[in-house]
Design an enzyme around this catalytic site. Structure first.
Site, PDB file in Angstrom:
ATOM      1  N   SER A   1      -9.935  -0.602   7.092  1.00 47.51           N
ATOM      2  CA  SER A   1      -9.612  -0.888   5.999  1.00 47.51           C
ATOM      3  C   SER A   1      -8.115  -1.860   5.052  1.00 47.51           C
ATOM      4  O   SER A   1      -7.894  -1.480   3.742  1.00 47.51           O
ATOM      5  CB  SER A   1      -8.201   0.504   5.209  1.00 47.51           C
TER       6      SER A   1
ATOM      7  N   SER B   1      -9.716   1.045   2.716  1.00 50.61           N
ATOM      8  CA  SER B   1      -8.843   1.746   2.061  1.00 50.61           C
ATOM      9  C   SER B   1      -8.069   1.405   1.289  1.00 50.61           C
ATOM     10  O   SER B   1      -7.300   1.726   0.482  1.00 50.61           O
ATOM     11  CB  SER B   1      -8.228   3.275   2.895  1.00 50.61           C
TER      12      SER B   1
ATOM     13  N   LYS C   1       1.268  -0.997   0.045  1.00 54.95           N
ATOM     14  CA  LYS C   1       0.090   0.273  -0.081  1.00 54.95           C
ATOM     15  C   LYS C   1       0.742   1.050  -0.031  1.00 54.95           C
ATOM     16  O   LYS C   1       1.700   1.300   0.500  1.00 54.95           O
ATOM     17  CB  LYS C   1      -0.741   0.001   1.415  1.00 54.95           C
TER      18      LYS C   1
END
Lengths: 481, 89
Positions: free
Chosen positions: A176, A152, A77
Site C-alpha cells: 500500500s 491504499s 495517511k
C-alpha cells in the site's frame, strides 16, 4: 518559490535563510487549493499550518534549536493518529473520530519540527489498492486524472507527486505504500517489519503492516527513516536498529552486489512495457557493477491467496471494535436490541470492508480453517524459508513493483480477483517481513513504472544504497499537473 | 464451494447487514473461490513458524494514567454511564 524541491533541499534552503518555513507553507496550501479539487488527495487540511510554520521561523531567527525538519510540510495517511485531529480511515464509521493521542511516528516527527499539512485519502481502512474504496471518493493520478493513483496510500502518493507536500507517511500491508509510489512516480518504502512503530496506526492486519514514507527521492526516504525508526515500548514488535543512520554512505554504490531477479514476478500477465522497464533497470544495475541472475520463489504464486486470507482474518478481528458504542458515528440507540443495533450501525462500512470482514469470518471458522487460514499460514512460513534461502545467495532481489501500468478509475472495481493480482509482486515483502522499496524508473505512454528492490531483514541501509544507485541512472519527466 | 447459506451465516456472525445480497454473495464467493489455489501449494507438511518474544523483553505491566478522560469521547456517554442498546433475553 519552488515547491518541487526535495526534503533535504528544503532543509538546506531554510537553514541558509533562502526561504522561510512560513512562505513555503503558505505556497504549499495555495498549491493544495489550486490542484486538490482535481486530485482529491486530502481529506482534511491543517488550517494552523502557516501559524505553526511562523513559529518555526521565529525559533530560527531567535537562535532557538530547531528540529531537523525545519517546518517541512508532510501529509499523513488518514489511518495514522494525530492528537486532536480527525482520523477517519476514509470511513463513514469514523467520519468524526478525533484521535486522543499521537502515533509514535507522529511524535517523532513533531519532535523534529515537521508540520502536518493535512490528512490524506486511502481506501477505507487501507483495504484496497486503488483508493477507489475511500468512502469520500477516489483520489486521482496526477499523471492522468482518469487513472487510479494506486493504494491504499493513494492520497499520500498523489500529494507528494503533485507537490502538495514534501513527503508523506503511508502504511503498507500488502504494497500500500509501494503500489501508489509506483503508480504516481514517487519513492515508496516498506521497512523491515518492526523498524517503525505501529503505535497509533489504526490496525488492519497487525502481523504484517508497517508505516512507511513516500518521498520524492531515496535520500528523503532515508532522512525520514532516520527520524521515525527504532524501538518503541508501546509496540512490542519494534526492533532495535541501534540508531542506524540510513543517510550516511547512501552513495557507496552497488559494485559487487548480487541481485536475484524473481522469476515468478516477471512472468505471465506482466505488461510488456513494465517488463521492458524491468530489463532496463537490470541492465543499469549491471552497468554499475552488480551481477544479476534469476531466482525462483515457488510460493509467490500462492502468496496473494495467503495474504488475503491472513489479512481478512486479522481485519475481521480488528474491526470488531467498531460497534458504534465505543467508536462510531451519531446513530441513536433507542429502539434497538443490542445485536441488531450493531449490525445496523455497521452498515456504514463500505462494500470492500464488508466483503473482507465476511471473508475474515469465514476463512478461520470451524470447518474451514484447515482449508484456508492454516494453509495460508503454512504458505507464509514456506515463502519465508524460500526468501531466506535466496538471501544466502543474493544481497538484493528485484522485480517490477506492479506488473501492470496504472489503469483507469472504475476499470477493475467490479472484479475483486483481478484486483487481487495487482498485488502479486508486493505482498511477499509483507508476508516475510522483509524491507522493500519502489523506485520511480520510467514513464510509459504518460504513466509511471516503478521498480521494486527487496533486501533481507534489517538490511534497510543496503536497500536504500541500492535504490539510490538505481534512482541516479534515470532522469524522469515532471508530473504534468 | 462456498454456499450462499454459509455466507449469510457468516455475515450474521460478523454483524454485517447487507442490502444488495446477491451481489455481495457473488463477489465473496468469487474471492473465496480464488483462495482454493492454496490447495495446490503442497504445504501440508509445513510447520507454521511464529515470532517469539521473551516476556523479559516486554515493557513493565504497569498502569500509566492517560491525560484525557477517554470515556468522555464515547458517543453515548451520559456523564455517569454509557447509553447502550438493550440486551435481548
Amino acid at each position: 518559490m519552488n515547491l518541487k524541491i526535495s526534503a533535504l533541499e528544503y532543509v538546506q534552503e531554510v537553514k541558509n535563510g533562502n526561504i522561510s518555513s512560513e512562505d513555503f507553507m503558505a505556497k504549499t496550501l495555495e498549491r493544495i487549493s489550486d490542484v486538490d479539487d482535481k486530485l482529491h488527495a486530502f481529506l482534511s487540511v491543517n488550517e494552523d499550518a502557516v501559524d505553526q510554520a511562523h513559529e518555526i521561523d521565529k525559533k530560527i531567527k531567535s537562535g532557538v534549536k530547531v528540529g531537523s525538519c525545519f517546518g517541512m510540510p508532510i501529509s499523513i495517511k488518514d489511518n495514522i493518529c494525530i492528537k486532536n485531529s480527525k482520523t477517519t480511515c476514509a470511513s463513514k464509521m469514523l467520519e468524526n473520530f478525533i484521535a486522543p493521542y499521537d502515533a509514535t511516528a507522529i511524535t517523532k516527527l513533531k519532535e523534529q519540527d515537521a508540520i502536518f499539512v493535512g490528512k490524506v485519502n486511502l481506501d477505507e481502512f487501507a483495504m484496497g489498492l486503488t483508493t477507489e474504496f475511500s468512502a469520500f471518493g477516489p483520489s486521482k493520478n496526477p499523471w492522468n486524472i482518469e487513472y487510479v493513483p494506486g493504494g491504499s496510500s493513494g492520497g499520500s502518493a498523489v500529494s507528494v507527486s503533485a507537490f502538495e507536500c514534501i513527503a508523506s507517511l503511508g502504511s503498507d500491508t500488502g504494497g500500500s505504500v509501494r503500489n501508489p509510489g509506483s503508480f504516481c512516480s514517487t519513492v515508496g518504502y516498506k521497512p523491515t517489519y518492526g523498524l517503525i512503530s505501529r503505535y497509533g496506526l489504526i490496525s488492519y492486519a497487525n502481523s504484517i503492516e508497517q508505516i512507511g514514507p513516500l518521498t520524492r527521492t531515496v535520500k528523503d526516504t532515508a532522512f525520514i527513516l532516520n527520524i521515525i525508526s527504532g524501538l518503541d515500548e508501546n509496540d512490542n514488535t519494534t526492533i532495535d536498529n541501534k540508531n542506524t543512520n540510513y543517510l550516511s554512505d547512501i552513495d557507496v554504490g552497488i559494485e559487487g552486489k548480487k541481485i536475484g531477479i524473481i522469476k515468478e514476478m516477471i512472468g505471465d500477465g506482466i505488461d510488456p512495457s513494465v517488463l521492458s522497464a524491468t530489463k532496463d533497470a537490470i541492465s543499469k544495475l549491471e552497468s554499475l557493477g552488480a551481477t544479476c541472475e534469476e531466482v525462483s520463489l515457488n510460493m509467490v504464486k500462492y502468496s496473494v491467496a495467503a495474504y488475503y486470507t491472513i489479512t481478512a482474518t486479522e481485519a475481521g478481528s480488528n474491526l470488531a471494535r467498531y460497534d458504534n458504542i465505543r467508536y462510531g458515528y451519531d446513530f441513536p440507540v433507542e429502539g434497538y436490541e443490542f445485536n441488531s443495533y450493531i449490525s445496523k450501525a455497521r452498515r456504514n462500512f463500505g462494500p470492500e470492508v464488508k466483503r473482507r470482514m465476511m471473508i475474515g469470518g469465514f476463512v478461520p471458522s470451524a470447518g474451514h480453517a484447515g482449508k484456508y487460514f492454516l494453509k495460508a499460514m503454512k504458505v507464509k512460513s514456506k515463502l519465508t524459508k524460500e526468501i531466506n534461502e535466496a538471501f544466502k545467495k543474493f544481497d538484493l532481489l528485484i522485480s517490477p513493483t506492479v506488473p501492470i501500468l496504472p489503469f483507469k478509475i472504475g476499470e477493475k472495481i467490479d472484479d475483486p480477483v483481478s484486483l487481487f493480482l495487482v498485488d502479486i509482486n508486493t505482498v511477499t515483502a509483507n508476508l516475510t517481513g522483509k524491507p522493500a522499496i519502489s523506485i520511480p524508473f520510467a514513464i510509459t505512454n504518460g504513466l509511471p513504472v516503478g521498480i521494486q528492490l527487496m533486501a533481507d531483514s534489517m538490511n534497510d541501509k543496503l536497500l536504500l544504497q541500492a535504490a539510490y544507485a538505481l534512482e541516479n541512472t534515470v532522469t524522469l519527466p515532471e508530473v504534468p499537473i | 464451494m462456498v454456499t450462499q447459506e454459509e455466507i449469510t451465516r457468516v455475515s450474521k456472525l460478523m454483524k454485517i447487514e447487507i442490502d444488495d445480497h446477491r451481489e455481495y454473495v457473488d463477489k465473496v464467493k468469487k474471492m473465496i473461490g480464488y483462495f482454493d489455489v492454496l490447495d495446490s501449494a503442497g504445504v501440508e507438511s509445513e510447520e507454521i513458524s511464529m515470532p517469539e518474544i521473551q516476556i523479559s523483553s516486554l515493557r513493565e505491566d504497569k498502569h500509566i494514567p492517560f491525560s484525557d478522560k477517554l470515556i468522555e469521547k464515547i458517543n453515548h456517554y451520559k456523564g455517569t454511564y454509557i447509553h447502550a442498546p438493550k440486551m435481548s433475553s
